[in-house]
Design a protein around this motif. Sequence first.
Motif, PDB file in Angstrom:
ATOM      1  N   ARG A  45      40.520  55.031  43.617  1.00 28.88           N
ATOM      2  CA  ARG A  45      39.771  54.762  42.392  1.00 28.88           C
ATOM      3  C   ARG A  45      38.890  53.513  42.504  1.00 28.88           C
ATOM      4  NH1 ARG A  45      42.686  54.526  36.546  1.00 28.88           N
ATOM      5  NH2 ARG A  45      43.632  56.431  37.346  1.00 28.88           N
ATOM      6  N   THR A  46      39.266  52.551  43.367  1.00 25.41           N
ATOM      7  CA  THR A  46      38.555  51.269  43.400  1.00 25.41           C
ATOM      8  C   THR A  46      37.847  50.993  44.724  1.00 25.41           C
ATOM      9  OG1 THR A  46      40.532  50.105  44.124  1.00 25.41           O
ATOM     10  CG2 THR A  46      40.141  50.227  41.747  1.00 25.41           C
ATOM     11  N   LYS A  47      37.604  52.024  45.524  1.00 25.03           N
ATOM     12  CA  LYS A  47      37.000  51.782  46.845  1.00 25.03           C
ATOM     13  C   LYS A  47      35.585  51.208  46.758  1.00 25.03           C
ATOM     14  CE  LYS A  47      35.950  56.646  47.345  1.00 25.03           C
ATOM     15  NZ  LYS A  47      36.962  57.666  47.264  1.00 25.03           N
ATOM     16  N   GLU A  48      34.849  51.459  45.661  1.00 18.41           N
ATOM     17  CA  GLU A  48      33.492  50.917  45.560  1.00 18.41           C
ATOM     18  C   GLU A  48      33.467  49.417  45.286  1.00 18.41           C
ATOM     19  OE1 GLU A  48      34.545  52.220  41.390  1.00 18.41           O
ATOM     20  OE2 GLU A  48      34.678  53.155  43.343  1.00 18.41           O
ATOM     21  N   TYR A  49      34.590  48.820  44.871  1.00 15.57           N
ATOM     22  CA  TYR A  49      34.636  47.376  44.605  1.00 15.57           C
ATOM     23  C   TYR A  49      34.923  46.556  45.860  1.00 15.57           C
ATOM     24  CZ  TYR A  49      34.424  48.364  39.635  1.00 15.57           C
ATOM     25  OH  TYR A  49      34.021  48.779  38.404  1.00 15.57           O
ATOM     26  N   ALA A  50      35.470  47.137  46.888  1.00 25.08           N
ATOM     27  CA  ALA A  50      35.637  46.556  48.228  1.00 25.08           C
ATOM     28  C   ALA A  50      35.944  45.059  48.257  1.00 25.08           C
ATOM     29  CB  ALA A  50      34.415  46.845  49.077  1.00 25.08           C
ATOM     30  N   GLY A  51      37.155  44.684  47.910  1.00 23.19           N
ATOM     31  CA  GLY A  51      37.595  43.304  48.059  1.00 23.19           C
ATOM     32  C   GLY A  51      37.493  42.459  46.808  1.00 23.19           C
ATOM     33  N   THR A  52      36.769  42.907  45.787  1.00 20.33           N
ATOM     34  CA  THR A  52      36.693  42.164  44.531  1.00 20.33           C
ATOM     35  C   THR A  52      38.011  42.347  43.787  1.00 20.33           C
ATOM     36  OG1 THR A  52      34.346  42.679  44.410  1.00 20.33           O
ATOM     37  CG2 THR A  52      35.374  41.895  42.401  1.00 20.33           C
ATOM     38  N   PRO A  53      38.603  41.267  43.271  1.00 20.25           N
ATOM     39  CA  PRO A  53      39.875  41.432  42.550  1.00 20.25           C
ATOM     40  C   PRO A  53      39.705  42.307  41.303  1.00 20.25           C
ATOM     41  CG  PRO A  53      39.139  39.139  42.486  1.00 20.25           C
ATOM     42  CD  PRO A  53      38.168  39.885  43.329  1.00 20.25           C
ATOM     43  N   ILE A  54      40.592  43.278  41.150  1.00 22.12           N
ATOM     44  CA  ILE A  54      40.545  44.208  40.033  1.00 22.12           C
ATOM     45  C   ILE A  54      41.849  44.080  39.241  1.00 22.12           C
ATOM     46  CG2 ILE A  54      40.364  46.631  39.335  1.00 22.12           C
ATOM     47  CD1 ILE A  54      37.883  45.661  40.730  1.00 22.12           C
ATOM     48  N   PRO A  55      41.782  43.690  37.958  1.00 16.63           N
ATOM     49  CA  PRO A  55      42.997  43.687  37.137  1.00 16.63           C
ATOM     50  C   PRO A  55      43.432  45.126  36.859  1.00 16.63           C
ATOM     51  CG  PRO A  55      41.277  42.323  36.164  1.00 16.63           C
ATOM     52  CD  PRO A  55      40.647  43.106  37.269  1.00 16.63           C
ATOM     53  N   VAL A  56      44.735  45.351  36.896  1.00 13.15           N
ATOM     54  CA  VAL A  56      45.266  46.693  36.650  1.00 13.15           C
ATOM     55  C   VAL A  56      46.497  46.587  35.754  1.00 13.15           C
ATOM     56  CG1 VAL A  56      46.648  46.690  38.777  1.00 13.15           C
ATOM     57  CG2 VAL A  56      45.993  48.844  37.778  1.00 13.15           C
ATOM     58  N   PRO A  73      36.147  43.640  37.016  1.00  8.13           N
ATOM     59  CA  PRO A  73      36.490  42.417  37.752  1.00  8.13           C
ATOM     60  C   PRO A  73      36.331  41.183  36.869  1.00  8.13           C
ATOM     61  CG  PRO A  73      35.019  43.787  39.054  1.00  8.13           C
ATOM     62  CD  PRO A  73      35.099  44.402  37.691  1.00  8.13           C
ATOM     63  N   PRO A  74      37.078  40.112  37.141  1.00  8.88           N
ATOM     64  CA  PRO A  74      36.956  38.886  36.347  1.00  8.88           C
ATOM     65  C   PRO A  74      35.532  38.320  36.417  1.00  8.88           C
ATOM     66  CG  PRO A  74      38.865  38.779  37.792  1.00  8.88           C
ATOM     67  CD  PRO A  74      38.108  40.008  38.174  1.00  8.88           C
ATOM     68  N   ALA A  75      35.114  37.695  35.325  1.00  8.50           N
ATOM     69  CA  ALA A  75      33.768  37.128  35.250  1.00  8.50           C
ATOM     70  C   ALA A  75      33.556  36.090  36.352  1.00  8.50           C
ATOM     71  CB  ALA A  75      33.536  36.506  33.882  1.00  8.50           C
ATOM     72  N   ALA A  76      34.582  35.304  36.646  1.00  9.27           N
ATOM     73  CA  ALA A  76      34.447  34.263  37.668  1.00  9.27           C
ATOM     74  C   ALA A  76      34.122  34.862  39.029  1.00  9.27           C
ATOM     75  CB  ALA A  76      35.719  33.432  37.744  1.00  9.27           C
ATOM     76  N   SER A  77      34.773  35.958  39.404  1.00 10.11           N
ATOM     77  CA  SER A  77      34.496  36.548  40.716  1.00 10.11           C
ATOM     78  C   SER A  77      33.107  37.184  40.751  1.00 10.11           C
ATOM     79  CB  SER A  77      35.570  37.558  41.109  1.00 10.11           C
ATOM     80  OG  SER A  77      35.551  38.663  40.246  1.00 10.11           O
ATOM     81  N   LEU A  78      32.669  37.779  39.632  1.00  6.97           N
ATOM     82  CA  LEU A  78      31.313  38.337  39.580  1.00  6.97           C
ATOM     83  C   LEU A  78      30.265  37.227  39.665  1.00  6.97           C
ATOM     84  CD1 LEU A  78      31.762  41.076  36.838  1.00  6.97           C
ATOM     85  CD2 LEU A  78      31.552  41.419  39.294  1.00  6.97           C
ATOM     86  N   LEU A  79      30.537  36.091  39.010  1.00 13.36           N
ATOM     87  CA  LEU A  79      29.614  34.955  39.092  1.00 13.36           C
ATOM     88  C   LEU A  79      29.553  34.398  40.512  1.00 13.36           C
ATOM     89  CD1 LEU A  79      30.422  33.171  35.736  1.00 13.36           C
ATOM     90  CD2 LEU A  79      28.164  33.953  36.460  1.00 13.36           C
ATOM     91  N   LYS A  80      30.702  34.315  41.181  1.00 15.74           N
ATOM     92  CA  LYS A  80      30.712  33.811  42.564  1.00 15.74           C
ATOM     93  C   LYS A  80      29.904  34.730  43.474  1.00 15.74           C
ATOM     94  CE  LYS A  80      35.235  33.193  42.813  1.00 15.74           C
ATOM     95  NZ  LYS A  80      36.578  32.830  43.295  1.00 15.74           N
ATOM     96  N   GLN A  81      30.043  36.039  43.302  1.00 14.63           N
ATOM     97  CA  GLN A  81      29.257  36.978  44.107  1.00 14.63           C
ATOM     98  C   GLN A  81      27.769  36.828  43.823  1.00 14.63           C
ATOM     99  OE1 GLN A  81      30.664  40.898  43.188  1.00 14.63           O
ATOM    100  NE2 GLN A  81      32.272  40.847  44.740  1.00 14.63           N
ATOM    101  N   THR A  82      27.408  36.728  42.557  1.00 10.28           N
ATOM    102  CA  THR A  82      26.000  36.618  42.179  1.00 10.28           C
ATOM    103  C   THR A  82      25.377  35.334  42.716  1.00 10.28           C
ATOM    104  OG1 THR A  82      26.421  37.887  40.170  1.00 10.28           O
ATOM    105  CG2 THR A  82      24.410  36.584  40.216  1.00 10.28           C
ATOM    106  N   ALA A  83      26.122  34.223  42.602  1.00 10.14           N
ATOM    107  CA  ALA A  83      25.604  32.930  43.051  1.00 10.14           C
ATOM    108  C   ALA A  83      25.711  32.763  44.563  1.00 10.14           C
ATOM    109  CB  ALA A  83      26.344  31.799  42.352  1.00 10.14           C
ATOM    110  N   GLY A  84      26.534  33.586  45.212  1.00 10.01           N
ATOM    111  CA  GLY A  84      26.694  33.496  46.664  1.00 10.01           C
ATOM    112  C   GLY A  84      27.512  32.292  47.095  1.00 10.01           C
TER     113      GLY A  84
END
Length: 141
Positions: A45-56, A73-84
Amino acid sequence: MAKQLVGQAKFQVPGGQATPAPPVGTSLGKFGVNLGQFVQAFNDRTKEYAGTPIPVIVSVYNDRSFDFVTKSPPAASLLKQTAGIAKGSGVPHKDKVATVSRAQCQEIAEKKMADLNARDIDHAIRMIEGTARSMGIDVVG
């Protein structure tokens, strides 16, 4: 006879990379759930997120069956990905580690809208911007 809910377990696992080791094994082992079956279903179910933490949230029933709900995914992890960046600032109000635009915050807010406690998209964007500021990320534009 209807299934009875025995318990619920909440944890975060990297998308597509769940294993029977902790936190999955320690959270679900006490309920007698087939860990291999959960791991396979979660990874599919979560293979497209590839390593991003997913709450379940896993609901376990009296016949040892289960169902689970994945959150965004948590906002913090999405922000870290976006900001690099690898991690936020240790002193966020003094040391800024990156910048993101308001449009990028809106993109993240739209992804997370179902899981946020926000009345509209503007309120959700302000929540994401607040998370960014507390991580030492400047929001511009």
